[in-house]
Design a protein around this motif. Structure first.
Motif, PDB file in Angstrom:
ATOM      1  N   PRO A  40      44.318 -89.099  65.263  1.00 27.29           N
ATOM      2  CA  PRO A  40      45.436 -88.006  65.477  1.00 27.29           C
ATOM      3  C   PRO A  40      46.088 -88.892  64.686  1.00 27.29           C
ATOM      4  O   PRO A  40      46.227 -89.686  64.115  1.00 27.29           O
ATOM      5  CB  PRO A  40      45.552 -88.503  66.802  1.00 27.29           C
ATOM      6  CG  PRO A  40      45.037 -90.016  67.003  1.00 27.29           C
ATOM      7  CD  PRO A  40      43.937 -89.947  65.781  1.00 27.29           C
ATOM      8  N   SER A  41      47.678 -87.870  64.515  1.00 32.95           N
ATOM      9  CA  SER A  41      48.977 -88.017  63.847  1.00 32.95           C
ATOM     10  C   SER A  41      49.857 -89.254  64.669  1.00 32.95           C
ATOM     11  O   SER A  41      49.767 -88.910  65.795  1.00 32.95           O
ATOM     12  CB  SER A  41      49.136 -86.839  63.239  1.00 32.95           C
ATOM     13  OG  SER A  41      48.571 -86.414  62.416  1.00 32.95           O
ATOM     14  N   ALA A  42      50.689 -89.713  64.220  1.00 32.04           N
ATOM     15  CA  ALA A  42      51.820 -90.197  64.827  1.00 32.04           C
ATOM     16  C   ALA A  42      52.254 -88.975  65.298  1.00 32.04           C
ATOM     17  O   ALA A  42      52.536 -87.595  65.363  1.00 32.04           O
ATOM     18  CB  ALA A  42      52.654 -90.750  64.262  1.00 32.04           C
ATOM     19  N   GLU A  46      57.828 -88.604  64.995  1.00 32.16           N
ATOM     20  CA  GLU A  46      57.853 -90.131  64.898  1.00 32.16           C
ATOM     21  C   GLU A  46      58.072 -91.044  63.675  1.00 32.16           C
ATOM     22  O   GLU A  46      58.534 -92.101  63.362  1.00 32.16           O
ATOM     23  CB  GLU A  46      56.500 -90.600  65.569  1.00 32.16           C
ATOM     24  CG  GLU A  46      56.590 -92.109  65.999  1.00 32.16           C
ATOM     25  CD  GLU A  46      57.524 -92.617  66.440  1.00 32.16           C
ATOM     26  OE1 GLU A  46      58.196 -92.129  67.722  1.00 32.16           O
ATOM     27  OE2 GLU A  46      57.359 -94.194  67.086  1.00 32.16           O
ATOM     28  N   THR A  47      57.525 -90.522  62.596  1.00 28.10           N
ATOM     29  CA  THR A  47      57.401 -91.025  61.366  1.00 28.10           C
ATOM     30  C   THR A  47      58.523 -90.971  61.083  1.00 28.10           C
ATOM     31  O   THR A  47      59.222 -91.836  60.371  1.00 28.10           O
ATOM     32  CB  THR A  47      56.082 -89.854  60.452  1.00 28.10           C
ATOM     33  OG1 THR A  47      54.911 -90.790  61.438  1.00 28.10           O
ATOM     34  CG2 THR A  47      56.111 -91.225  58.933  1.00 28.10           C
ATOM     35  N   ASN A  48      59.377 -89.867  60.995  1.00 23.98           N
ATOM     36  CA  ASN A  48      59.998 -90.090  59.990  1.00 23.98           C
ATOM     37  C   ASN A  48      61.332 -90.951  61.139  1.00 23.98           C
ATOM     38  O   ASN A  48      62.493 -91.400  60.338  1.00 23.98           O
ATOM     39  CB  ASN A  48      60.633 -88.433  60.610  1.00 23.98           C
ATOM     40  CG  ASN A  48      60.814 -87.187  59.553  1.00 23.98           C
ATOM     41  OD1 ASN A  48      59.969 -87.544  58.888  1.00 23.98           O
ATOM     42  ND2 ASN A  48      60.723 -85.741  60.258  1.00 23.98           N
ATOM     43  N   GLY A  77      53.544 -95.901  64.171  1.00 19.19           N
ATOM     44  CA  GLY A  77      53.500 -94.022  64.628  1.00 19.19           C
ATOM     45  C   GLY A  77      51.539 -93.782  65.493  1.00 19.19           C
ATOM     46  O   GLY A  77      51.617 -93.527  66.418  1.00 19.19           O
ATOM     47  N   GLU A  78      50.914 -93.814  64.246  1.00 16.55           N
ATOM     48  CA  GLU A  78      49.536 -93.416  64.582  1.00 16.55           C
ATOM     49  C   GLU A  78      48.789 -94.364  65.091  1.00 16.55           C
ATOM     50  O   GLU A  78      47.728 -94.339  66.431  1.00 16.55           O
ATOM     51  CB  GLU A  78      48.892 -93.570  63.053  1.00 16.55           C
ATOM     52  CG  GLU A  78      48.497 -91.893  62.403  1.00 16.55           C
ATOM     53  CD  GLU A  78      50.056 -91.573  62.018  1.00 16.55           C
ATOM     54  OE1 GLU A  78      51.120 -92.644  61.774  1.00 16.55           O
ATOM     55  OE2 GLU A  78      50.433 -90.386  61.984  1.00 16.55           O
ATOM     56  N   GLN A  79      49.431 -95.697  65.392  1.00 13.83           N
ATOM     57  CA  GLN A  79      48.436 -96.959  66.343  1.00 13.83           C
ATOM     58  C   GLN A  79      48.713 -96.522  67.660  1.00 13.83           C
ATOM     59  O   GLN A  79      47.720 -96.564  68.933  1.00 13.83           O
ATOM     60  CB  GLN A  79      48.912 -97.861  66.139  1.00 13.83           C
ATOM     61  CG  GLN A  79      48.731 -99.186  67.172  1.00 13.83           C
ATOM     62  CD  GLN A  79      48.465-101.212  66.160  1.00 13.83           C
ATOM     63  OE1 GLN A  79      48.575-100.484  65.059  1.00 13.83           O
ATOM     64  NE2 GLN A  79      48.458-101.503  66.801  1.00 13.83           N
ATOM     65  N   GLY A 153      50.698 -91.503  51.765  1.00 15.93           N
ATOM     66  CA  GLY A 153      51.333 -90.501  51.914  1.00 15.93           C
ATOM     67  C   GLY A 153      51.652 -89.593  52.959  1.00 15.93           C
ATOM     68  O   GLY A 153      49.959 -89.063  53.678  1.00 15.93           O
ATOM     69  N   ARG A 154      52.856 -88.958  53.030  1.00 14.18           N
ATOM     70  CA  ARG A 154      53.541 -87.682  54.561  1.00 14.18           C
ATOM     71  C   ARG A 154      51.915 -86.968  54.455  1.00 14.18           C
ATOM     72  O   ARG A 154      51.622 -86.363  53.448  1.00 14.18           O
ATOM     73  CB  ARG A 154      54.546 -87.282  54.214  1.00 14.18           C
ATOM     74  CG  ARG A 154      55.752 -88.621  53.568  1.00 14.18           C
ATOM     75  CD  ARG A 154      55.571 -89.311  55.242  1.00 14.18           C
ATOM     76  NE  ARG A 154      55.853 -87.910  56.003  1.00 14.18           N
ATOM     77  CZ  ARG A 154      56.633 -87.850  56.979  1.00 14.18           C
ATOM     78  NH1 ARG A 154      57.800 -88.170  56.350  1.00 14.18           N
ATOM     79  NH2 ARG A 154      56.907 -87.907  58.147  1.00 14.18           N
ATOM     80  N   GLY A 155      51.953 -86.476  55.516  1.00 14.83           N
ATOM     81  CA  GLY A 155      50.764 -85.526  55.783  1.00 14.83           C
ATOM     82  C   GLY A 155      48.812 -86.218  55.462  1.00 14.83           C
ATOM     83  O   GLY A 155      48.520 -85.525  55.808  1.00 14.83           O
ATOM     84  N   GLY A 156      49.294 -87.401  55.636  1.00 10.90           N
ATOM     85  CA  GLY A 156      48.076 -88.359  54.836  1.00 10.90           C
ATOM     86  C   GLY A 156      47.177 -88.388  56.238  1.00 10.90           C
ATOM     87  O   GLY A 156      45.963 -88.514  55.671  1.00 10.90           O
ATOM     88  N   SER A 157      46.939 -88.411  57.659  1.00  7.54           N
ATOM     89  CA  SER A 157      46.027 -87.930  58.827  1.00  7.54           C
ATOM     90  C   SER A 157      45.306 -86.802  58.182  1.00  7.54           C
ATOM     91  O   SER A 157      43.671 -87.127  58.337  1.00  7.54           O
ATOM     92  CB  SER A 157      46.791 -87.317  59.796  1.00  7.54           C
ATOM     93  OG  SER A 157      47.751 -88.819  60.734  1.00  7.54           O
ATOM     94  N   ASP A 158      45.261 -86.060  57.280  1.00  8.53           N
ATOM     95  CA  ASP A 158      44.504 -85.384  56.965  1.00  8.53           C
ATOM     96  C   ASP A 158      43.534 -85.456  56.126  1.00  8.53           C
ATOM     97  O   ASP A 158      42.289 -85.592  56.505  1.00  8.53           O
ATOM     98  CB  ASP A 158      45.516 -83.598  56.199  1.00  8.53           C
ATOM     99  CG  ASP A 158      45.571 -83.248  56.620  1.00  8.53           C
ATOM    100  OD1 ASP A 158      46.030 -82.344  57.753  1.00  8.53           O
ATOM    101  OD2 ASP A 158      46.840 -82.733  56.171  1.00  8.53           O
TER     102      ASP A 158
HETATM  103  N1  ASP Z   1      52.472 -89.205  60.252  1.00  7.02           N
HETATM  104  C1  ASP Z   1      52.804 -88.752  58.874  1.00  7.02           C
HETATM  105  C2  ASP Z   1      53.227 -88.148  58.814  1.00  7.02           C
HETATM  106  O1  ASP Z   1      54.118 -87.439  59.737  1.00  7.02           O
HETATM  107  C3  ASP Z   1      50.637 -88.527  58.545  1.00  7.02           C
HETATM  108  C4  ASP Z   1      50.624 -86.877  59.165  1.00  7.02           C
HETATM  109  O2  ASP Z   1      51.031 -86.507  59.863  1.00  7.02           O
HETATM  110  O3  ASP Z   1      49.334 -86.385  58.351  1.00  7.02           O
HETATM  111  O4  ASP Z   1      53.906 -87.827  57.824  1.00  7.02           O
END
Ligand code: ASP
Ligand code: ADP
Ligand code: MG
Length: 422
Positions: A40-42, A46-48, A77-79, A153-158
C-alpha cells in the motif's frame, strides 16, 4: 492458485473505511487460495502533508543536504498504512504481517528522495507466505547500504510493488487505483477519454515518462525488464465482485505486439505541468558550450529534459532547456552564479509556467505526417509551440501552461481517441 502482488494507491487507502474495503478484497483473494503480498501507499494527502511540515522548517525545499531527513519523514506515511492494513486483515480473520522497507529489506542506493532499488531479500516474505500469511510491505521506501531510510520518488509505491513481484516471482502484479485502467489521456482532464483494454509496454513507458501519473515510470521499466504481467484496475468496484471478473478487468500492459491487431496511430496523450523552461541568450557558440552549461546542472543532480540550441548568429546562440519545476529556482541560481559569467551569456530568462504535451503511439513508426497534424491542430487553436522533441513513437511540444487543457482536448479529438458513442 497463484502468488500475486496487489498494490493499493493513496486514494484507495484514504480512510479507515477504505482500508477495511481493501482488506475485504485481499481477504477474498487469499480465501480463494492465492498467496498474497500487498503493497500500500500512504493515505491520500499524507505524503504531501508530511513534506509540507518539512517545508515549513526548510523553505528552500529539498536540497542535497536535507534529503535524508525528508525521506525519514515521508516514509512514515507508508509505515502507518501497512500497520493499519495488517490490522484490518486480521480483523477479517486473515493472518497478516506488516513490514517497513528496511525490515524486508528492500535495499536501494543513497539518492535520497529519488532512490533506486538495488535488491530485495525475498526470504522473509517467502517464509511468511509459506506459513499462510498475507504479507503487507510498505511502498515507496527502502534502506541504503548504510542503514538510512530512503524513498523512491513520488508515486514510488508502484515501483515497490513491481520490484517485490519480481523478487518473489509473482504471477501478476495488480495495481489498484482510483480509475479503472489506463485511458487514452487523463480522464480528469478529458471526460471523453477511453479506457484501453491493453496497452503495449513501450507505449506505457512513454506515457509514464511523459507525465501520465497513473504508473511511475520505473515500475514500467521493471515490469518490462523482468516481464512481470502488470494490470491497472479499480479499487472502487464492490469488493465482493467475482474474482474471475476482477482478474480480467482494467488495463493489461502487454509485451508482445499483436501483429494482427490494427495499430492505432496515436494511442494516448500525456501531459506534464511539472517542468520549467530556462534560456541562456547570446552565449558564445563554440565547442563545449553545451557541456559548460549543462555540466554544472548535472553535477548538482538536476535532471534536464528537453534541450534546444538555436542556429548561431554572429558567433552567438541561444540555448534553452527544461528542468523539473521543483529544481527551477536552484537551477536559475546555479546558472546565474557559475555559468553566466563563464559563458558570457547576454541574458538568463526563465519561465516556470510551461507544460509539455505529447502524443504517443507505436503506429507512429509506420505513419508519416502525424507530427505535422499535431502542429496543425495546435495552430488552429492559436497555441504557440515553444519547443518540440520527437522520438520514434512520440512527439512532444512545450507550450504555455494556460493552454494545456485546450491542447489536450483538441488533440484527443483530432486523433479520434474519444469514446465511441453508446
Ligand atoms: N506516498 C507516495 C507519494 O505520494 C508514494 C505513492 O503514493 O506511490 O508519492
Ligand atoms: P494512486 O494513488 O492509486 O497511485 P495516482 O493518482 O498516482 O493514483 O494515479 C491515478 C491517477 O492518474 C488517476 O486518478 C488519473 O487522474 C491519473 N492519470 C493520468 N493519466 C492517466 C491515464 N492516461 N489513464 C488513467 N489515469 C491517468
Ligand atoms: Mg500513484
Amino acid at each position: 492458485m497463484a502468488l500475486l502482488v496487489h498494490k493499493y494507491g493513496g486514494t484507495s487507502m484514504g480512510s479507515t473505511e477504505r482500508i477495511r474495503n481493501v482488506a475485504k478484497r485481499v481477504a477474498k483473494w487469499a480465501r480463494a487460495g492465492h498467496q498474497m503480498v500487498v503493497v500500500p501507499s500512504a493515505m491520500s494527502g499524507e505524503t504531501n502533508r508530511l513534506l509540507g511540515l518539512a517545508a515549513k522548517l526548510a523553505p528552500a525545499g529539498a536540497t542535497q543536504d536535507n534529503g535524508r531527513e525528508l525521506d525519514m519523514i515521508a516514509a512514515t506515511g507508508e509505515q502507518v498504512s501497512v500497520g493499519l492494513l495488517a490490522i484490518a486483515l486480521q480483523a477479517e480473520g486473515i493472518a497478516a504481517v506488516s513490514y517497513a522497507g528496511w525490515q524486508v529489506p528492500i535495499t536501494t542506493d543513497s539518492a535520497f528522495t529519488k532512490a533506486r532499488i538495488k535488491s530485495i531479500d525475498e526470504r522473509r516474505v517467502k517464509a511468511d507466505l509459506a506459513a499462510g500469511k498475507v504479507v503487507v510491505i510498505a511502498g515507496f521506501q527502502g534502506v541504503d547500504a548504510q542503514g538510512n531510510v530512503t524513498t523512491l520518488g513520488r508515486g514510488g509505491s508502484d515501483t515497490s510493488a513491481v520490484a517485490v513481484a519480481v523478487a518473489v516471482r509473482a504471477a501478476e502484479c495488480l495495481i489498484y487505483t482510483d480509475v479503472d485502467g489506463v485511458y487514452t489521456t487523463d480522464p480528469r482532464v478529458v471526460p471523453e477519454a477511453r479506457r484501453l483494454k491493453t496497452i503495449s509496454f513501450e507505449e506505457m513507458l512513454e506515457m509514464a515518462s511523459l507525465g501520465s501519473k497513473v504508473l511511475q515510470i520505473r515500475s514500467v521499466e521493471f515490469a518490462g525488464k523482468y516481464r512481470v504481467p502488470l494490470r491497472v484496475l479499480s479499487s472502487f468496484t464492490p469488493w465482493d465482485i467475482a474474482i474471475e471478473d476482477e482478474a480480467v478487468s482494467g488495463t493489461l500492459i502487454t509485451f508482445e505486439e499483436d501483429e494482427k491487431m490494427e495499430q492505432a496511430i496515436v494511442s494516448g496523450i500525456a501531459f506534464n505541468r511539472d517542468e520549467a523552461k530556462i534560456s541562456l541568450l547570446g552565449v558564445t557558440d563554440k565547442p563545449g558550450i553545451a557541456h559548460q552549461i549543462l555540466g554544472p546542472v548535472a553535477q548538482a543532480n538536476i535532471d534536464v529534459d528537453v534541450i534546444i540550441q538555436n542556429v548561431s548568429h554572429q558567433g552567438r546562440t541561444d540555448f534553452s532547456f527544461t528542468v523539473h519545476r521543483n529544481d527551477y529556482a536552484r537551477t536559475m541560481e546555479l546558472l546565474k552564479t557559475s555559468v553566466v559569467p563563464k559563458t558570457g551569456a547576454a541574458d538568463l530568462i526563465g519561465d516556470p509556467k510551461i507544460c509539455k504535451v505529447s502524443i504517443v503511439g507505436i503506429g507512429m513508426r509506420s505513419h508519416v505526417g502525424v507530427a505535422s497534424k499535431m502542429f496543425a491542430v495546435l495552430s488552429e487553436e492559436g497555441i504557440n509551440i515553444q519547443m518540440i522533441t520527437t522520438s520514434e513513437i512520440k512527439t512532444s511540444v512545450v507550450i504555455d501552461e494556460k493552454y494545456m487543457e485546450l491542447a489536450v482536448r483538441a488533440l484527443h479529438k483530432a486523433f479520434d481517441l474519444e469514446q465511441s458513442p453508446p
